[in-house]
Design an enzyme around this catalytic site. Sequence first.
Site, PDB file in Angstrom:
ATOM      1  N   ASP A   1     -28.165  42.336 -42.793  1.00 20.08           N
ATOM      2  CA  ASP A   1     -27.175  43.385 -43.065  1.00 20.08           C
ATOM      3  C   ASP A   1     -26.222  42.972 -44.194  1.00 20.08           C
ATOM      4  O   ASP A   1     -25.672  43.802 -44.914  1.00 20.08           O
ATOM      5  CB  ASP A   1     -26.306  43.685 -41.826  1.00 20.08           C
ATOM      6  CG  ASP A   1     -27.034  43.597 -40.510  1.00 20.08           C
ATOM      7  OD1 ASP A   1     -28.040  42.870 -40.432  1.00 20.08           O
ATOM      8  OD2 ASP A   1     -26.590  44.216 -39.540  1.00 20.08           O
TER       9      ASP A   1
ATOM     10  N   ASP B   1     -18.317  42.002 -43.303  1.00 20.42           N
ATOM     11  CA  ASP B   1     -18.536  43.457 -43.321  1.00 20.42           C
ATOM     12  C   ASP B   1     -17.599  44.215 -44.250  1.00 20.42           C
ATOM     13  O   ASP B   1     -17.535  45.444 -44.202  1.00 20.42           O
ATOM     14  CB  ASP B   1     -18.427  44.026 -41.901  1.00 20.42           C
ATOM     15  CG  ASP B   1     -19.675  43.729 -41.089  1.00 20.42           C
ATOM     16  OD1 ASP B   1     -20.778  43.810 -41.643  1.00 20.42           O
ATOM     17  OD2 ASP B   1     -19.541  43.413 -39.889  1.00 20.42           O
TER      18      ASP B   1
HETATM   19  N1  GLY Z   1     -24.430  45.733 -39.177  1.00 20.72           N
HETATM   20  C1  GLY Z   1     -24.587  45.866 -37.792  1.00 20.72           C
HETATM   21  C2  GLY Z   1     -25.623  46.834 -37.413  1.00 20.72           C
HETATM   22  O1  GLY Z   1     -26.396  47.315 -38.224  1.00 20.72           O
HETATM   23  O2  GLY Z   1     -25.681  47.131 -36.234  1.00 20.72           O
END
Ligand code: GLY
Length: 390
Positions: free
Chosen positions: A174, A114
């Site tokens: 994601d 992330d």
């Molecule tokens: N990246 C985690 C979410 O979108 O909840």
Amino acid sequence: MRYFLGLLFLFVQSLPSMAQKRPNVGEEIKFAQVQAEQMLLEIKGITGSPEKVSPRTIENGKLKMVISRDWTSGFFPGVLWYLYDYTQDPKWLKEAQSFTAKLEKEQFNTGTHDLGFMIYCSFGNGYRLTKDEAYKDVIIQAAKSLSTRFNPTTGVIRSWDHNRDKWEYPVIIDNMMNLELLFEATRFTGDSSFYKIAVKHADITLKNHFRPDYSSFHVVDYSPADGSVRSRVTHQGYADESAWARGQAWGLYGYIICYRETKDPRYLQQAKNIAGFILNHPNLPKDLVPYWDYNDPGIPNTSRDASAAAITASALYELAGYTDSTPYVKKADAILSSLSRSYKSPLRGNSGFILQHSTGHRPANSEIDVPINYADYYYVEALLRSKKVK
Ligand code: GLY
């Protein structure tokens, strides 16, 4: 003649309402500033947990702050940078610098994919607006940390380290959002290895994450031994075969980034295909703010995800710049219009979050129908982008 003049009068009368369909960015940014001021006030009132540096959501009626390692820590600094971007008010510059600085140590974090969200939304915007060389160094180091999670056998960046009993090498849709950081690092350093990792990740994801209708699974689990696909699931959605709304938005935005950076027409086509899936879906409500999962059988009696709508709007404005723009701009404008009309927090309410009605992780019974920082970030980004398109 009288008939013609009558028609002309009606046409001229309708011009203001046609024009009003474009977002009123000035008004919306004014609102966002009042909310940010409120949030800063409430943050100052919280004492005793200095390690909690960034506001994420409202939990049990209270502002929830998170540590810098939280995947959402970069969004509030990002909102502050966008407020500075639009207003050029040094007050926002100061706040953006201060909240960005609190995330600095995450440049060395190799335990998460992330880093793009955390570092690019904060330091990335900071560098774009200030050209501060120290920010550049943080971005390059973060790209190095993220690259440690790439495995040439799988050809993808490992997303998660948890649930090791279930998954060997999980990659989530994601993750496409974190590639922007890598492209930027190659531009800064001339070292093409970051770029190559991003492209490889995008290619393998394109091959393995999507269904024939261009919706995506949330998680693809790979075998690190030979790169084969072990399983495909939808951890944050209704079911493995369902279309989790935010995941579709991440995929759309992610392939638009890849097209911007590479000009590979396959990525543009993929983005258009994903946009088609989202915008033509029979379960997409008229106001274009999706339910949290397109296939939840509880629709319409289930929660919306304003964050998915905000991410989609921002992505569509960029997509419009690469193709026949009109339909995408119209849809993005319509999404912003819905969000500003029906999804905003009360003035100074919700601890200063801008939007409400997002869904974080419904299957875990977490963050359902709440304000959330990434909805605000992409909403403000979309507002600013809306000014750049016709
Ligand atoms: N990246 C985690 C979410 O979108 O909840």
